[in-house]
Design a protein around this motif. Sequence first.
Motif, short mmCIF file in Angstrom:
data_model
loop_
_atom_site.label_atom_id
_atom_site.label_comp_id
_atom_site.label_asym_id
_atom_site.label_seq_id
_atom_site.Cartn_x
_atom_site.Cartn_y
_atom_site.Cartn_z
N ALA A 167 -5.98 8.36 -4.43
CA ALA A 167 -5.20 8.55 -4.65
C ALA A 167 -3.84 7.22 -4.87
N ILE A 168 -2.98 6.84 -5.64
CA ILE A 168 -1.76 5.50 -5.11
C ILE A 168 -0.74 6.95 -4.85
N LEU A 169 0.14 6.84 -3.80
CA LEU A 169 1.83 6.89 -3.89
C LEU A 169 2.42 6.00 -4.13
N GLU A 170 3.53 5.90 -5.26
CA GLU A 170 4.77 5.24 -4.80
C GLU A 170 5.88 5.65 -4.57
N ILE A 171 6.20 4.83 -3.39
CA ILE A 171 7.55 5.22 -2.81
C ILE A 171 8.53 4.36 -2.98
N GLN A 172 9.74 5.12 -3.48
CA GLN A 172 10.25 3.62 -3.78
C GLN A 172 11.69 3.68 -3.06
N ILE A 230 -18.23 -1.96 -6.12
CA ILE A 230 -16.77 -1.10 -6.60
C ILE A 230 -17.14 1.02 -5.70
N ALA A 231 -15.91 0.62 -4.77
CA ALA A 231 -15.20 1.99 -4.36
C ALA A 231 -14.97 3.02 -4.90
N GLU A 232 -14.24 2.54 -5.76
CA GLU A 232 -13.20 3.45 -6.34
C GLU A 232 -12.65 2.75 -7.38
N ILE A 233 -12.50 3.76 -9.26
CA ILE A 233 -11.55 3.16 -9.77
C ILE A 233 -10.49 4.55 -9.84
N VAL A 234 -9.41 4.08 -9.35
CA VAL A 234 -8.06 4.88 -9.30
C VAL A 234 -7.40 5.11 -10.41
#
Length: 138
Positions: A33-38, A119-123
């Motif tokens: 999963a992508i984590l976006e921390i600002q 392609i390992a994953e598509i998020v």
Amino acid sequence: MPTIPLHTSPAQTNGKSTINPLPKVLQTPGGLAILEIQGSINLPAASPSSPTISIGRLVFPDYTADGSPENKSWMNKVHLYVGQHQRLTGEVKKLPNPVAVIRKRDSGEAIAEGDELEIAEIVYFKVIFSSRPEPVGT
């Protein structure tokens, strides 16, 4: 201009059952999963005895495994606990454009044939934390 072939990843079934703690909408075969921390997270330095540093843990307080797949209200609140004294509150958002994670293909063949990618994953989703950390007690 060099050309590198790109392949889809074969289904990975190794007979092992893995428990993925992410809610179903965030699960991918690799658990990505992508984590976006600002902002930035201040972490202690890694020690020689433990080169990895635990950033924290993700908690989905409103998620229930027996909930309806259409009910996405749990996506409105996600907590990231950093260490023992800070908590970030965020939410799950669908990416406007999915992101593909690619890796070098392990074909077991000679390198002379050139590199190939798969392609390992598509998020499709990211967890975004845009607010300041809150202090929490131990």
